[in-house]
Design a protein around this motif. Structure first.
Motif, PDB file in Angstrom:
ATOM      1  N   ARG A  74      18.781   2.348  58.000  1.00 22.41           N
ATOM      2  CA  ARG A  74      18.988   2.790  56.620  1.00 22.41           C
ATOM      3  C   ARG A  74      18.609   4.256  56.434  1.00 22.41           C
ATOM      4  NH1 ARG A  74      16.454  -2.260  53.061  1.00 22.41           N
ATOM      5  NH2 ARG A  74      17.208  -3.950  54.416  1.00 22.41           N
ATOM      6  N   ALA A  75      17.633   4.722  57.224  1.00 22.06           N
ATOM      7  CA  ALA A  75      17.088   6.067  57.011  1.00 22.06           C
ATOM      8  C   ALA A  75      17.733   7.130  57.890  1.00 22.06           C
ATOM      9  CB  ALA A  75      15.579   6.061  57.257  1.00 22.06           C
ATOM     10  N   LYS A  76      18.399   6.747  58.972  1.00 17.37           N
ATOM     11  CA  LYS A  76      18.951   7.745  59.888  1.00 17.37           C
ATOM     12  C   LYS A  76      20.181   8.417  59.283  1.00 17.37           C
ATOM     13  CE  LYS A  76      22.557   5.774  62.821  1.00 17.37           C
ATOM     14  NZ  LYS A  76      23.502   6.878  62.560  1.00 17.37           N
ATOM     15  N   GLN A  77      20.471   9.634  59.739  1.00 18.53           N
ATOM     16  CA  GLN A  77      21.682  10.320  59.320  1.00 18.53           C
ATOM     17  C   GLN A  77      22.898   9.546  59.829  1.00 18.53           C
ATOM     18  OE1 GLN A  77      21.938  13.152  57.372  1.00 18.53           O
ATOM     19  NE2 GLN A  77      19.740  12.857  57.070  1.00 18.53           N
ATOM     20  N   PRO A  78      23.948   9.396  59.027  1.00 17.20           N
ATOM     21  CA  PRO A  78      25.050   8.510  59.422  1.00 17.20           C
ATOM     22  C   PRO A  78      25.852   8.974  60.625  1.00 17.20           C
ATOM     23  CG  PRO A  78      25.563   9.678  57.381  1.00 17.20           C
ATOM     24  CD  PRO A  78      24.125   9.933  57.666  1.00 17.20           C
ATOM     25  N   TYR A  79      26.067  10.272  60.788  1.00 14.25           N
ATOM     26  CA  TYR A  79      26.883  10.775  61.899  1.00 14.25           C
ATOM     27  C   TYR A  79      26.033  11.651  62.810  1.00 14.25           C
ATOM     28  CZ  TYR A  79      30.457   9.319  58.564  1.00 14.25           C
ATOM     29  OH  TYR A  79      31.211   8.601  57.677  1.00 14.25           O
ATOM     30  N   ASN A  80      24.911  11.112  63.260  1.00 15.73           N
ATOM     31  CA  ASN A  80      23.924  11.922  63.974  1.00 15.73           C
ATOM     32  C   ASN A  80      24.297  12.196  65.424  1.00 15.73           C
ATOM     33  OD1 ASN A  80      23.552   9.127  64.392  1.00 15.73           O
ATOM     34  ND2 ASN A  80      21.474   9.436  65.111  1.00 15.73           N
ATOM     35  N   VAL A  81      25.144  11.380  66.023  1.00 19.36           N
ATOM     36  CA  VAL A  81      25.548  11.574  67.418  1.00 19.36           C
ATOM     37  C   VAL A  81      27.008  12.007  67.444  1.00 19.36           C
ATOM     38  CG1 VAL A  81      25.789  10.497  69.699  1.00 19.36           C
ATOM     39  CG2 VAL A  81      23.897   9.848  68.189  1.00 19.36           C
ATOM     40  N   SER A  82      27.282  13.169  67.982  1.00 23.54           N
ATOM     41  CA  SER A  82      28.640  13.710  67.949  1.00 23.54           C
ATOM     42  C   SER A  82      29.584  12.924  68.852  1.00 23.54           C
ATOM     43  CB  SER A  82      28.632  15.181  68.385  1.00 23.54           C
ATOM     44  OG  SER A  82      28.416  15.290  69.780  1.00 23.54           O
ATOM     45  N   VAL A  83      30.877  13.121  68.622  1.00 25.70           N
ATOM     46  CA  VAL A  83      31.890  12.483  69.458  1.00 25.70           C
ATOM     47  C   VAL A  83      31.714  12.901  70.915  1.00 25.70           C
ATOM     48  CG1 VAL A  83      34.361  12.345  69.933  1.00 25.70           C
ATOM     49  CG2 VAL A  83      33.547  12.281  67.568  1.00 25.70           C
ATOM     50  N   ALA A  84      31.500  14.199  71.145  1.00 24.46           N
ATOM     51  CA  ALA A  84      31.328  14.698  72.512  1.00 24.46           C
ATOM     52  C   ALA A  84      30.099  14.078  73.167  1.00 24.46           C
ATOM     53  CB  ALA A  84      31.217  16.222  72.509  1.00 24.46           C
ATOM     54  N   ALA A  85      29.012  13.976  72.425  1.00 21.75           N
ATOM     55  CA  ALA A  85      27.785  13.412  72.975  1.00 21.75           C
ATOM     56  C   ALA A  85      27.969  11.952  73.362  1.00 21.75           C
ATOM     57  CB  ALA A  85      26.647  13.551  71.967  1.00 21.75           C
ATOM     58  N   GLU A  86      28.660  11.204  72.524  1.00 23.23           N
ATOM     59  CA  GLU A  86      28.870   9.793  72.842  1.00 23.23           C
ATOM     60  C   GLU A  86      29.801   9.634  74.034  1.00 23.23           C
ATOM     61  OE1 GLU A  86      29.987   5.469  70.850  1.00 23.23           O
ATOM     62  OE2 GLU A  86      30.026   7.279  69.600  1.00 23.23           O
ATOM     63  N   VAL A  87      30.870  10.426  74.098  1.00 25.77           N
ATOM     64  CA  VAL A  87      31.796  10.349  75.226  1.00 25.77           C
ATOM     65  C   VAL A  87      31.073  10.699  76.525  1.00 25.77           C
ATOM     66  CG1 VAL A  87      33.796  11.454  76.307  1.00 25.77           C
ATOM     67  CG2 VAL A  87      33.907  10.746  73.919  1.00 25.77           C
ATOM     68  N   GLY A  88      30.324  11.811  76.520  1.00 25.75           N
ATOM     69  CA  GLY A  88      29.614  12.216  77.719  1.00 25.75           C
ATOM     70  C   GLY A  88      28.611  11.178  78.170  1.00 25.75           C
ATOM     71  N   SER A  89      27.873  10.602  77.237  1.00 26.47           N
ATOM     72  CA  SER A  89      26.856   9.608  77.585  1.00 26.47           C
ATOM     73  C   SER A  89      27.488   8.326  78.093  1.00 26.47           C
ATOM     74  CB  SER A  89      25.999   9.299  76.356  1.00 26.47           C
ATOM     75  OG  SER A  89      25.389  10.467  75.861  1.00 26.47           O
ATOM     76  N   ARG A  90      28.572   7.912  77.472  1.00 22.84           N
ATOM     77  CA  ARG A  90      29.220   6.663  77.889  1.00 22.84           C
ATOM     78  C   ARG A  90      29.809   6.787  79.294  1.00 22.84           C
ATOM     79  NH1 ARG A  90      34.127   4.838  76.556  1.00 22.84           N
ATOM     80  NH2 ARG A  90      34.393   6.461  74.985  1.00 22.84           N
ATOM     81  N   PHE A  91      30.416   7.921  79.585  1.00 21.95           N
ATOM     82  CA  PHE A  91      30.984   8.100  80.922  1.00 21.95           C
ATOM     83  C   PHE A  91      29.878   8.293  81.965  1.00 21.95           C
ATOM     84  CE2 PHE A  91      35.026   8.307  78.889  1.00 21.95           C
ATOM     85  CZ  PHE A  91      35.947   8.003  79.893  1.00 21.95           C
ATOM     86  N   THR A  92      28.735   8.799  81.537  1.00 23.24           N
ATOM     87  CA  THR A  92      27.603   8.856  82.455  1.00 23.24           C
ATOM     88  C   THR A  92      27.180   7.453  82.838  1.00 23.24           C
ATOM     89  OG1 THR A  92      26.816  10.944  81.515  1.00 23.24           O
ATOM     90  CG2 THR A  92      25.222   9.617  82.723  1.00 23.24           C
ATOM     91  N   GLN A  93      27.202   6.532  81.865  1.00 19.74           N
ATOM     92  CA  GLN A  93      26.881   5.147  82.160  1.00 19.74           C
ATOM     93  C   GLN A  93      27.865   4.540  83.157  1.00 19.74           C
ATOM     94  OE1 GLN A  93      24.172   3.175  80.799  1.00 19.74           O
ATOM     95  NE2 GLN A  93      23.614   5.312  80.655  1.00 19.74           N
ATOM     96  N   LEU A  94      29.144   4.867  82.983  1.00 12.77           N
ATOM     97  CA  LEU A  94      30.153   4.357  83.893  1.00 12.77           C
ATOM     98  C   LEU A  94      29.944   4.878  85.313  1.00 12.77           C
ATOM     99  CD1 LEU A  94      33.341   4.634  81.643  1.00 12.77           C
ATOM    100  CD2 LEU A  94      31.996   2.583  82.157  1.00 12.77           C
ATOM    101  N   CYS A  95      29.382   6.087  85.405  1.00 10.46           N
ATOM    102  CA  CYS A  95      29.093   6.672  86.727  1.00 10.46           C
ATOM    103  C   CYS A  95      27.781   6.135  87.303  1.00 10.46           C
ATOM    104  CB  CYS A  95      29.027   8.191  86.628  1.00 10.46           C
ATOM    105  SG  CYS A  95      30.605   8.966  86.179  1.00 10.46           S
ATOM    106  N   GLN A  96      27.057   5.314  86.482  1.00 11.91           N
ATOM    107  CA  GLN A  96      25.792   4.730  86.925  1.00 11.91           C
ATOM    108  C   GLN A  96      24.756   5.776  87.316  1.00 11.91           C
ATOM    109  OE1 GLN A  96      25.000   1.229  87.000  1.00 11.91           O
ATOM    110  NE2 GLN A  96      26.784   1.345  85.675  1.00 11.91           N
ATOM    111  N   CYS A  97      24.592   6.814  86.412  1.00 11.97           N
ATOM    112  CA  CYS A  97      23.573   7.836  86.682  1.00 11.97           C
ATOM    113  C   CYS A  97      22.197   7.252  86.445  1.00 11.97           C
ATOM    114  CB  CYS A  97      23.786   9.027  85.760  1.00 11.97           C
ATOM    115  SG  CYS A  97      25.198  10.022  86.262  1.00 11.97           S
TER     116      CYS A  97
END
Length: 318
Positions: free
Chosen positions: A295-318
Motif C-alpha cells: 500500500r505504501a510503495k510507489q506504484p511504478y518503482n521498478v522500470s521496464v528496463a530494470a525488470e527485463v534485465g533482472s528477469r533475463f538474468t534469472q533465465l541465465c541463472q546468475c
C-alpha cells in the motif's frame, strides 16, 4: 503647545491616500493597486526562508557520500572509462551476460508504464528461491526497500540497531526518518556482539535490528545459532543478503520468513547479476506485513528496463 497624535496623523495620511487613489482613472487605479500588492508579496517572500518548510531534523542531516561514476572520474583524471577499475562500490566489473544486453536492446514496451506488481519477475524469483511469490516485493534497489520498511515501521524517535562496520544506508535512512541509531560495534574478527545486541534491545526497545550476511565490507557471516538467538528478541530482524551468491558455505535464509514473523530478508541484483546501474533489489517479508508495504510503495518503482534485465538474468541463472 499642542502635541501631534501619531495615530491620528497616520489615519489622516491613509485617508488622503485613499481619496487620491479614488480620484485616479480606473485603469491607472488598478495598476497602482496591483503594483502595491506585488511589492507587498515581494516583501513577504524576502522575509520567508525556504528551510522553514522542511522537517526540523533534516536541517541537521549529514548528506550521504556517494561514489563517483565513470564519466566524472574520466574527466577528473583524463583517462578513458575503459582504463579505470573501480573498487569503491563493490560493483561487478564484468557486466551482465550478453543475453541480458540483447534483451534490453529489444525491449518491446519501453513507452508503457511498468507492471506495478512486477509479477513476471516475482514469479521467476519465487521459482529461483523456492518461496511463494506472495512473500516477495521488488524495489528500486534494496535501498528503496530499506527506506520503505523504515517509513512503514518507524515513528520519529523510534530506534534501530546498527552493527558497524557495515553498510551505511541503515544509519542514513534512519536519520532521514528521524529515528535513533543505537550502535553495537562488531567484535574483533567482525563477529556480532550478541550480548551487546540483547542488552541494547532490552535497554532501548528498538523496532529494527539490521544484520548483514555476508557483511559489507569484511565478508563475515552470521551462523544459524546466532540468527536464531536474535530472532527470539522482541524486534524486527532485517537480514541483508546482498552478497549471498558469493558465499559457497552458507545458504540463504530467505525461506525463513515463512516461519518467523519478525524476519525480513533482502537481496539485490547489483552484485552477482552486475545490474547496479539498473537499481533492482527484492525482499522476502512475512505475509502479515507485506500487505501494508504494498500500500505504501510507489506504484511504478521498478522500470521496464530494470525488470527485463533482472528477469533475463534469472533465465541465465546468475
Amino acid at each position: 503647545m499642542r502635541h501631534a497624535n501619531p495615530a491620528a496623523a497616520g489615519s489622516l495620511r491613509s485617508t488622503h491616500a485613499s481619496q487620491k487613489l479614488c480620484n485616479l482613472p480606473q485603469t491607472r487605479r488598478a495598476r497602482v493597486v496591483m503594483q502595491a500588492a506585488t511589492e507587498q508579496a515581494v516583501q513577504q517572500q524576502q522575509a520567508c526562508s525556504p528551510t522553514q518548510f522542511l522537517r526540523p531534523h533534516l536541517l541537521k542531516l549529514a548528506p550521504y557520500t556517494p561514489i563517483e561514476p565513470f564519466e566524472v572520474l574520466s574527466a577528473k583524471y583524463g583517462r578513458s572509462p575503459q582504463d579505470i577499475v573501480k573498487l569503491d562500490a563493490n560493483e561487478n566489473p564484468y557486466g551482465p551476460p550478453p543475453e541480458v544486453r540483447e534483451a534490453l536492446a529489444n525491449m518491446p514496451f519501453p513507452h508503457i508504464y511498468p507492471d506495478p506488481e512486477t509479477r513476471r519477475l516475482r514469479k521467476a524469483l519465487a521459482d529461483w528461491n523456492d518461496i511463494p511469490m506472495e512473500h516477495l516485493l521488488v524495489g528500486c534497489g534494496a535501498d528503496e526497500l530499506i527506506d520503505l520498511l523504515m517509513r512503514c515501521t518507524l515513528d520519529p524517535g523510534d530506534a534501530i540497531i546498527d552493527c558497524p562496520p557495515t553498510f551505511t544506508m541503515y544509519a542514513f535512512d534512519a536519520d532521514v526518518n528521524a529515528a535513533q541509531v543505537i550502535t553495537v560495534p562488531r567484535l574483533e574478527g567482525f563477529g556480532y556482539d550478541l550480548e551487546g545486541i540483547k542488552q541494547a534491545v532490552a535497554e532501548h526497545k528498538p523496532k529494527i535490528v539490521f544484520l548483514t550476511s555476508p557483511n559489507n565490507p569484511d565478508g563475515s557471516v552470521i551462523s544459524d545459532r546466532e540468527l536464531l538467538q536474535i530472532l527470539e528478541l522482541p524486534v524486527l530482524v532485517v537480514l541483508d543478503e546482498a552478497y549471498i551468491e558469493f558465499c559457497t558455505d552458507l545458504e540463504s535464509r530467505i525461506k525463513w520468513v515463512q516461519k518467523y514473523n519478525n524476519l525480513v530478508v533482502l537481496r539485490t541484483f547489483s552484485k552477482c547479476a552486475a545490474l547496479a546501474g539498473m537499481r533492482v533489489g527484492y525482499g522476502a517479508f512475512p505475509l502479515g506485513m507485506i500487505d501494508y508495504l504494498w500500500r505504501a510503495k510507489q506504484p511504478y518503482n521498478v522500470s521496464v528496463a530494470a525488470e527485463v534485465g533482472s528477469r533475463f538474468t534469472q533465465l541465465c541463472q546468475c
